[in-house]
Design an enzyme around this catalytic site. Structure first.
Site, PDB file in Angstrom:
ATOM      1  N   ARG A  55       0.813  -1.215   0.000  1.00 45.50           N
ATOM      2  CA  ARG A  55       0.000   0.000   0.000  1.00 45.50           C
ATOM      3  C   ARG A  55       0.853   1.273   0.000  1.00 45.50           C
ATOM      4  O   ARG A  55       0.417   2.327  -0.451  1.00 45.50           O
ATOM      5  CB  ARG A  55      -0.957  -0.009   1.195  1.00 45.50           C
ATOM      6  CG  ARG A  55      -2.129   0.937   1.022  1.00 45.50           C
ATOM      7  CD  ARG A  55      -2.967   1.113   2.284  1.00 45.50           C
ATOM      8  NE  ARG A  55      -3.229  -0.107   2.978  1.00 45.50           N
ATOM      9  CZ  ARG A  55      -2.962  -0.305   4.284  1.00 45.50           C
ATOM     10  NH1 ARG A  55      -2.443   0.652   5.013  1.00 45.50           N
ATOM     11  NH2 ARG A  55      -3.234  -1.459   4.847  1.00 45.50           N
ATOM     12  N   TYR A 108     -15.113  21.155 -10.902  1.00 44.37           N
ATOM     13  CA  TYR A 108     -15.521  19.853 -11.426  1.00 44.37           C
ATOM     14  C   TYR A 108     -16.678  19.326 -10.564  1.00 44.37           C
ATOM     15  O   TYR A 108     -16.611  19.391  -9.336  1.00 44.37           O
ATOM     16  CB  TYR A 108     -14.294  18.946 -11.331  1.00 44.37           C
ATOM     17  CG  TYR A 108     -14.460  17.527 -11.794  1.00 44.37           C
ATOM     18  CD1 TYR A 108     -14.779  17.235 -13.113  1.00 44.37           C
ATOM     19  CD2 TYR A 108     -14.241  16.470 -10.917  1.00 44.37           C
ATOM     20  CE1 TYR A 108     -14.897  15.921 -13.534  1.00 44.37           C
ATOM     21  CE2 TYR A 108     -14.349  15.150 -11.330  1.00 44.37           C
ATOM     22  CZ  TYR A 108     -14.685  14.889 -12.645  1.00 44.37           C
ATOM     23  OH  TYR A 108     -14.794  13.587 -13.051  1.00 44.37           O
ATOM     24  N   ASP A 182      -6.737  22.103  -8.600  1.00 44.51           N
ATOM     25  CA  ASP A 182      -6.973  21.041  -9.574  1.00 44.51           C
ATOM     26  C   ASP A 182      -6.312  21.495 -10.873  1.00 44.51           C
ATOM     27  O   ASP A 182      -6.817  22.368 -11.571  1.00 44.51           O
ATOM     28  CB  ASP A 182      -8.477  20.801  -9.767  1.00 44.51           C
ATOM     29  CG  ASP A 182      -8.759  19.613 -10.682  1.00 44.51           C
ATOM     30  OD1 ASP A 182      -7.910  19.315 -11.545  1.00 44.51           O
ATOM     31  OD2 ASP A 182      -9.839  18.992 -10.543  1.00 44.51           O
ATOM     32  N   LYS A 207      -6.522  11.722 -17.427  1.00 47.71           N
ATOM     33  CA  LYS A 207      -6.675  12.576 -18.606  1.00 47.71           C
ATOM     34  C   LYS A 207      -5.372  12.610 -19.422  1.00 47.71           C
ATOM     35  O   LYS A 207      -4.976  11.611 -19.950  1.00 47.71           O
ATOM     36  CB  LYS A 207      -7.116  13.979 -18.169  1.00 47.71           C
ATOM     37  CG  LYS A 207      -8.335  13.965 -17.223  1.00 47.71           C
ATOM     38  CD  LYS A 207      -9.645  13.646 -17.926  1.00 47.71           C
ATOM     39  CE  LYS A 207     -10.788  13.294 -16.999  1.00 47.71           C
ATOM     40  NZ  LYS A 207     -11.182  14.335 -16.064  1.00 47.71           N
TER      41      LYS A 207
HETATM   42  C1  LIG Z   1     -11.755  14.077 -14.804  1.00 41.51           C
HETATM   43  C2  LIG Z   1     -11.450  15.127 -13.844  1.00 41.51           C
HETATM   44  C3  LIG Z   1     -11.290  14.825 -12.494  1.00 41.51           C
HETATM   45  C4  LIG Z   1     -11.526  13.455 -11.924  1.00 41.51           C
HETATM   46  O1  LIG Z   1     -10.676  12.468 -12.407  1.00 41.51           O
HETATM   47  P1  LIG Z   1     -11.117  10.932 -12.366  1.00 41.51           P
HETATM   48  O2  LIG Z   1      -9.831  10.220 -12.617  1.00 41.51           O
HETATM   49  O3  LIG Z   1     -12.126  10.738 -13.451  1.00 41.51           O
HETATM   50  O4  LIG Z   1     -11.678  10.655 -11.014  1.00 41.51           O
HETATM   51  C5  LIG Z   1     -10.960  15.853 -11.644  1.00 41.51           C
HETATM   52  N1  LIG Z   1     -10.806  17.105 -12.076  1.00 41.51           N
HETATM   53  C6  LIG Z   1     -10.930  17.438 -13.370  1.00 41.51           C
HETATM   54  C7  LIG Z   1     -10.742  18.849 -13.783  1.00 41.51           C
HETATM   55  C8  LIG Z   1     -11.276  16.463 -14.292  1.00 41.51           C
HETATM   56  O5  LIG Z   1     -11.451  16.812 -15.568  1.00 41.51           O
END
Ligand SMILES: *Cc1c(COP(=O)(O)O)cnc(C)c1O
Length: 392
Positions: A55, A108, A182, A207
């Site tokens: 972990r 988000y 973020d 992403k």
């Molecule tokens: C997709 C996304 C997330 C979340 O990511 P996941 O891997 O799908 O949980 C968070 N912030 C932004 C800006 C995103 O586009």
């Protein structure tokens, strides 16, 4: 080292690669010790990059964490099973009952829902603020404010925030405030969070970092002040990620620079073309002056990508459905950042806001421009507008 050279070398220290090019996939749960002394030694070093228990990570995790730190500029990086886990863990690391958190109104959606549905349950007070608030965030900071959360550009509506202004004002008011960003849109490459005063930077590595729409992964990199708390709190929440997924994200890093260049080039061409269309009210693309906060994009970012939105002038359900249903290349999908183009339509965003107005009431179309040939994509959109018009 320049950006592109960093992307080639990041995380490839000999201690992880043992001489091959890529750090191998290293799977583990239990680590076995032959002696009490050996076990004690591992226990003392468990917070560093040492094998202790699965972990805590394996050399695959450590190599990827090193790579993200090298590119994004943090001193430590925690790896999570998805971006949402990175966001919720980073927030939970720095708030307790009775604390106050400032959340950007263009966040988000799952981040927003976590605030209203989970943080509220734990007695953490949340105030949503206008993404364009800038230094006026000063007026919203309370004695018990512990976290200021920024997301720039905002989800769907794309407002670019004055991140350095917000960080400066927040830290001047109270140095203990943790500013969490973020940074998914910029990827670790196009906005350097720690140069602008951010304490913790979150990536949905799902992403652009992975870039191929086939894994879920998240990261949070932190500065010196925030790293020990982020690391131990995330560990206590049981956060860890599969080495198989991590190795795919590591592969994504190598081509991140060239992919982003192509996404950006294609998306800018399409955005400019959209701006000339009679069906389009406005184009929300950080690289264009029509996007709120464009001046901060120019000042703080070193590049763009393939994700942006535009607002339709006129629409109805039938016309919008006709636009979306007949697409050849733009499929409807949520998670962007892969090599393929995507489209999504949003209605009622003006109502989703708590504190700040989104000025448009007609549908917003978000596009992710992939790596297809630009002529095919424009042709697809052109035929989409023809369907839209004939159904209005
Ligand atoms: C997709 C996304 C997330 C979340 O990511 P996941 O891997 O799908 O949980 C968070 N912030 C932004 C800006 C995103 O586009």
């Amino acid at each position: 080292m320049k950006k592109d050279t960093k992307l080639v070398n990041a995380g490839r220290q000999a201690k992880w690669t043992k001489g091959v090019v890529n750090p191998p996939v290293f799977r583990a749960s239990t680590v076995v010790f032959d002696s009490v002394a050996q076990m004690k030694e591992a226990s003392v070093k468990r917070q560093q990059q040492e094998l202790f228990y699965g972990r805590r990570g394996t050399p695959t995790t450590f190599a990827f964490a090193d790579a993200m730190n090298e590119i994004e500029g943090g001193v430590g990086c925690y790896v999570y099973p998805c971006g949402t886990a990175a966001i919720t863990s980073a927030i939970l690391a720095f708030v307790k009952a009775g604390d106050h958190l400032l959340m950007v109104d263009s966040a988000y959606e799952p981040t927003r829902d976590f605030c209203t549905q989970t943080l509220s349950q734990f007695g953490v007070e949340v105030t949503f603020y206008d993404p364009m608030i800038g230094r006026d965030i000063k007026n919203l900071i309370q004695d018990n404010t512990k976290v200021v959360f920024v997301e720039s550009p905002g989800s769907i509506t794309m407002e670019v925030q004055d991140v350095p202004g917000i960080c400066e004002v927040a830290h001047a008011q109270n140095p203990d405030i943790t500013v969490i960003l973020d940074n998914t849109w910029a990827s670790p490459l196009h906005f350097q969070p720690f140069d602008y005063g951010v304490d913790v930077s979150v990536q949905a590595a799902t992403k652009y970092v992975s870039g191929h729409s086939d894994i879920m992964l998240g990261t949070a990199t932190a500065n010196e002040k925030s790293w020990p708390v982020l690391r131990e709190k995330s560990y206590l929440l049981g956060q860890c990620a599969s080495p198989d997924d991590i190795t795919l994200a590591m592969r994504g890093i190598r081509t991140l620079g060239v992919r982003l260049k192509q996404h950006e080039k294609n998306s800018l061409k399409i955005a400019k073309w959209l701006a000339t269309r009679a069906e389009v009210e406005t184009v929300l693309h950080p690289t264009l002056p029509s996007c709120p906060g464009h001046e901060y994009f120019k000042r703080d970012f070193v590049g763009g990508n393939g994700l942006f939105s535009f607002v339709l002038k006129k629409s109805n359900n039938q016309a919008l459905t006709a636009f979306l249903d007949g697409m050849s290349h733009f499929k409807m999908g949520f998670s962007w950042g892969g090599f393929e183009s995507l489209v999504l339509a949003y209605s009622g965003l003006n109502k989703a806001r708590a504190e700040s107005a989104f000025g448009y009431t007609t549908p917003v179309i978000r596009l992710h421009i992939g790596l297809e040939d630009i002529d095919d994509l424009i042709d697809d959109l052109e035929r989409g507008f023809a369907r839209l018009n004939s159904n209005l």
